[in-house]
Design a protein around this motif. Structure first.
Motif, PDB file in Angstrom:
ATOM      1  N   GLU A 110       0.835  -1.214   0.000  1.00  0.00           N
ATOM      2  CA  GLU A 110       0.000   0.000   0.000  1.00  0.00           C
ATOM      3  C   GLU A 110       0.868   1.262   0.000  1.00  0.00           C
ATOM      4  OE1 GLU A 110      -2.882   0.289   3.211  1.00  0.00           O
ATOM      5  OE2 GLU A 110      -3.685  -1.674   2.608  1.00  0.00           O
ATOM      6  N   LEU A 111       1.921   1.213   0.822  1.00  0.00           N
ATOM      7  CA  LEU A 111       2.810   2.379   0.911  1.00  0.00           C
ATOM      8  C   LEU A 111       3.507   2.647  -0.421  1.00  0.00           C
ATOM      9  CD1 LEU A 111       4.437   1.724   4.400  1.00  0.00           C
ATOM     10  CD2 LEU A 111       2.879   3.600   3.818  1.00  0.00           C
ATOM     11  N   VAL A 112       3.968   1.555  -1.063  1.00  0.00           N
ATOM     12  CA  VAL A 112       4.649   1.708  -2.353  1.00  0.00           C
ATOM     13  C   VAL A 112       3.672   2.260  -3.380  1.00  0.00           C
ATOM     14  CG1 VAL A 112       5.749   0.450  -4.252  1.00  0.00           C
ATOM     15  CG2 VAL A 112       6.400  -0.054  -1.897  1.00  0.00           C
ATOM     16  N   GLU A 113       2.458   1.751  -3.349  1.00  0.00           N
ATOM     17  CA  GLU A 113       1.426   2.202  -4.279  1.00  0.00           C
ATOM     18  C   GLU A 113       1.188   3.712  -4.123  1.00  0.00           C
ATOM     19  OE1 GLU A 113       0.052   0.478  -6.675  1.00  0.00           O
ATOM     20  OE2 GLU A 113      -1.062   2.311  -7.232  1.00  0.00           O
ATOM     21  N   ARG A 114       1.223   4.152  -2.885  1.00  0.00           N
ATOM     22  CA  ARG A 114       0.878   5.535  -2.605  1.00  0.00           C
ATOM     23  C   ARG A 114       2.058   6.495  -2.819  1.00  0.00           C
ATOM     24  NH1 ARG A 114      -2.410   7.261   2.698  1.00  0.00           N
ATOM     25  NH2 ARG A 114      -2.677   9.451   2.139  1.00  0.00           N
ATOM     26  N   TYR A 115       3.254   6.094  -2.329  1.00  0.00           N
ATOM     27  CA  TYR A 115       4.374   7.038  -2.313  1.00  0.00           C
ATOM     28  C   TYR A 115       5.540   6.638  -3.210  1.00  0.00           C
ATOM     29  CZ  TYR A 115       2.016   8.600   1.917  1.00  0.00           C
ATOM     30  OH  TYR A 115       1.093   9.053   2.806  1.00  0.00           O
ATOM     31  N   GLY A 116       5.554   5.381  -3.657  1.00  0.00           N
ATOM     32  CA  GLY A 116       6.687   4.908  -4.441  1.00  0.00           C
ATOM     33  C   GLY A 116       7.711   4.206  -3.564  1.00  0.00           C
ATOM     34  N   ALA A 117       8.532   3.367  -4.195  1.00  0.00           N
ATOM     35  CA  ALA A 117       9.495   2.553  -3.459  1.00  0.00           C
ATOM     36  C   ALA A 117      10.586   3.410  -2.815  1.00  0.00           C
ATOM     37  CB  ALA A 117      10.134   1.522  -4.396  1.00  0.00           C
ATOM     38  N   ASP A 118      11.065   4.430  -3.525  1.00  0.00           N
ATOM     39  CA  ASP A 118      12.147   5.252  -2.977  1.00  0.00           C
ATOM     40  C   ASP A 118      11.755   5.873  -1.640  1.00  0.00           C
ATOM     41  OD1 ASP A 118      14.077   4.797  -4.899  1.00  0.00           O
ATOM     42  OD2 ASP A 118      13.555   6.551  -6.118  1.00  0.00           O
TER      43      ASP A 118
END
Ligand SMILES: [Zn+2]
Ligand SMILES: [Zn+2]
Length: 773
Positions: free
Chosen positions: A581-589
């Motif tokens: 969810e976090l990656v989806e929202r903010y990106g992996a970096d």
């Protein structure tokens, strides 16, 4: 460059672009062995095929990946890969819940988790990754089993084992929770007697102890990993002395240990482990022996393991104590967990547990005048009085760590390469017949051991006489697989098809081992301890003879867990953070940067969204600021008639623009100093894996760059070419030092500064491009 400019920060587009570029140029393939370069094997933890990558994994791999990228950027040859720890109860239970076979379950999980880890941009060499449940891999476990068996380091024993009735399986002591319950089902754990295969770690406890000082002196084992090794070892310093039985003519003798060297006269009883080699001699009275047998065959609850309730057998025999008074000899499992398999003096005035035991025996502890005045004495005051009483006492050490069982009554594990023959007895399967294949169509139901019910597996021929025989149906605990899981990544995947002898002779192991750094969770202490033992065994047996100190890891970093609201994350508490969810929202970096920014690795990371928001703002600002300035630079450059070629060394065109040199040259000098200082600090942080500090210093460097920009603008209506050039230089340094943490954006920024892609990693500032290759 300017055509593709995106001013808005779009992490998904950037990350997809970079990941595809990395795939195309095979950026993270392990470099071939090379005499010119330092070889660095960074060993991440081997994840269980549990179904999903959780935020704890993200933390662990973000630390390891940042370090791997840093070392590549410095020009080192880096091996960074892992295997899935795919055997064991978690997979079996997952398969039961999912109504599929364990092999289907683990393959599905591994595929899903690989996808998650790739989306996060971790720079693993996937061509070297593996599943411990593949036959080509678990034959290593079988080979290791046979090798250690031949060396006498694995033995068949009958003994007390922790047993979970729900799971119908034995448990290692680390699998028993503090309250005496099962780690998986939280049901009660009982002690029962079963034939088991044991790993004789006791043979190497002293060396593991001795080497600890060297590891500490190396400076590259962090405090958490060192402490874990001391805890697992459980060293207790004290004295041992031989006591004799006064009442018999031939006076039996027993060596007893105590940590209370200065209170020997206050001993009131002797406690003996039920696993003590001489225990049957002391429990020889038929009624006593019956009690001992009962204790060993177990059935007693884990909850009866406190001093108040633990079984206690009075042998009816006594020993003459150090002060001459008779001491009753008792047998109790209490000894093992505190001092290992030994016999100890009970000193109630010094030890709370001994005080409880004395109470159960009806002894009046307070009435023991001899002891009272002595209790305050420290080690230095080890009284002359007691020393004289203790003639014959010599300093001694005991370890709580001891041999443990490696077999399980479970089907999803490495088959143990042993057959039982009526004529020949216990027969090891010859190495050339490995692997003993695990049938893949087993459907565990959650009880018993389906492998033992499978006639076509069980019935076999004896390798010694050719007659009918039965296979061992216990499998190896996945803890045993973990003993070698750090090795196979060192050889290319195709080399693992060879015979084990051929593979072990490859130069690869000598170049990559010992692993320069293990990066793992702080709960890995037991794994690492036993890996350190088995490495020493394989050194002495031969295959790892080149590891002279028998240490698999030159350096070690243990990071703490990610918690939420101060509590462990669990579905039950509803405080689980989902990395997807976090990656989806903010990106992996952003996610990677945030887990590094939020806490020092050795501290628990108490999750809060503010770290994510802070890091997302930071990356957004870096992106927008850089894009705007780079676009402007292109315009300045074009105006000066140089064409849009950013990133070139500034020519002496500043000479043509003498006025702004006077005005702003000191700012450029300052910026260059800031960059140098920042790089020096970040380099130091990275060398010691202080990621948390490194990220802060990267953020500070960006603040300095913005500061320069602001001051220049305050002095110049149109930014001069020299200043624009200086800004681009600084931004490209920022891209370099951001590379280990936010690798996608960092590489885009590097390219936008007019630089080239490099096979593995953007070079570290000051590192020559040739060594990066
Ligand atoms: Zn259980
Ligand atoms: Zn036979």
């Amino acid at each position: 460059m300017s055509d593709a400019v995106q001013t808005r920060y779009d992490p998904h587009a950037i990350e997809a672009r970079r990941q595809s570029a990395w795939r195309e140029r095979d950026a993270f393939a392990t470099p071939p062995l090379n005499d010119e370069r330092t070889h660095i094997y960074i060993k991440p933890s081997a994840p269980f095929t549990s179904g999903n990558v959780h935020i704890g994994h993200v933390r662990s791999y973000s630390i390891g990946d940042a370090y791997a990228r840093f070392r590549r950027a410095c020009g080192d040859a880096v091996l960074f890969s892992f295997g899935f720890d795919a055997f064991g109860l978690p997979a079996e239970l997952g398969a039961i819940a999912g109504g599929e076979s364990p092999s289907e379950w683990v393959n599905r999980c591994a595929q899903h988790m690989t996808g998650q880890l790739q989306r996060l941009g971790f720079s693993f060499d996937w061509q070297r990754s593996f599943m411990s449940s593949d036959a080509v891999m678990y034959r290593w476990s079988q080979w290791l089993f046979l090798t250690l068996l031949e060396a006498g380091l694995i033995y068949r024993g009958t003994g007390n084992v922790d047993w979970c009735e729900n799971c119908q399986t034995t448990l290692a002591s680390i699998q028993v929770e503090a309250g005496g319950t099962c780690w998986r089902c939280h049901g009660p754990v009982r002690l029962i007697q079963l034939p088991q295969w044991y790993l004789r770690i006791s043979a190497y406890l002293q060396e593991n102890d001795r080497r600890l000082a060297e590891l500490a002196a190396s400076g590259i084992w962090d405090e958490v990993s060192l402490a874990s090794q001391e805890i697992v070892l459980g060293r207790i310093d004290g004295v041992e002395l031989e006591l004799t039985e006064p009442s018999r003519p031939d006076g039996a003798r027993l060596n007893v240990f105590t940590p209370h060297a200065d209170a020997l006269a206050q001993a009131r009883f002797v406690l003996m482990s039920a696993r003590h080699p001489d225990v049957e001699q002391w429990a020889s009275e038929p009624a006593v022996f019956e009690q001992l047998e009962q204790l060993r065959s177990g059935g007693w609850e884990r909850s009866a393991r406190e001093a108040e309730t633990i079984p206690l057998i009075d042998t009816g025999r006594v020993l003459a104590g150090p002060a001459g008074a008779p001491l009753p000899v008792l047998v109790s499992p209490l000894v093992d967990s505190r001092f290992g398999v030994t016999a100890v003096l009970g000193v109630p005035t010094r030890d709370r547990t001994d005080e409880v035991i004395a109470g159960r025996l009806g002894m009046q502890v307070a009435a023991d005048g001899a002891g009272e005045g002595d209790t305050g004495a420290g080690a230095d005051g080890a009284g002359a009085q007691d020393a004289s009483l203790a003639a014959g006492a010599r300093t001694a050490v005991r370890y709580r760590a001891f041999d443990f069982t490696i077999s399980r009554q479970r089907s999803w594990g490495t088959p143990i390469p042993i057959v039982y023959c009526d004529g020949c007895g216990t027969v090891p399967v010859p190495r050339e017949q490995l692997p003993v294949l695990l049938p893949l169509d087993i459907r565990p139901t959650g009880t018993g051991n389906p492998l033992a019910e499978l006639e076509e597996f069980v019935n076999t021929t004896c390798p010694a006489c050719g007659g009918p025989a039965r296979r061992e149906t216990d499998t190896l605990d996945c803890h045993f697989d973990a003993l070698w899981l750090w090795i196979p990544a060192c050889v290319p995947a195709h080399a693992r098809e060879q015979s084990l002898e051929e593979m072990l002779a490859l130069p690869d192991l000598r170049r990559w081992l010992p692993s320069e750094r293990l990066v793992a969770g702080s709960d890995s202490g037991n794994f690492v301890f036993d890996q350190r033992i088995v490495t020493k065994a394989l050194r002495d047996i031969g295959p790892l003879a080149f590891l002279e100190d028998g240490e698999p890891f030159a350096g070690c970093l243990f990071h703490e867990m990610v918690v939420s609201g101060g509590r462990k994350m669990s579905k039950h508490l509803g405080n689980v953070v989902d990395p997807d969810e976090l990656v989806e929202r903010y990106g992996a970096d952003t996610v990677r940067l945030a887990v590094l920014y939020a806490a020092r690795p050795q501290k628990s990371l108490n999750w809060s969204d503010s770290a994510v928001l802070h890091c997302h703002r930071f990356l957004t600002q870096v992106w927008e600021f850089s894009r705007a300035r780079l676009e402007q630079h292109a315009a300045v450059h074009a105006l000066a008639g140089h064409g849009a070629q950013a990133g070139q060394e500034p020519a002496d065109e500043a000479g043509e623009r003498a006025p702004d040199r006077d005005n702003t040259e000191h700012l450029r000098v300052k910026l260059s100093e800031w960059c140098e200082n920042g790089v020096r600090r970040i380099t130091q942080d990275m060398e010691s894996l202080e990621m948390h500090s490194a990220v802060r210093n990267v953020m500070r460097l960006f603040d300095r760059i913005k500061d320069f920009d602001k001051r220049v603008r305050a002095r110049q209506d149109a930014v001069s070419e020299a200043n624009s050039e200086a800004l681009v230089q600084a931004l490209s340094v920022l891209a370099q030092v951001l590379g280990p943490f936010a690798p996608h954006m960092a590489e885009e920024l590097w390219l936008a500064c007019g630089r080239q892609e490099h096979a593995a990693q953007t070079p570290w500032p000051g590192v020559s491009l040739e060594v990066i290759a």
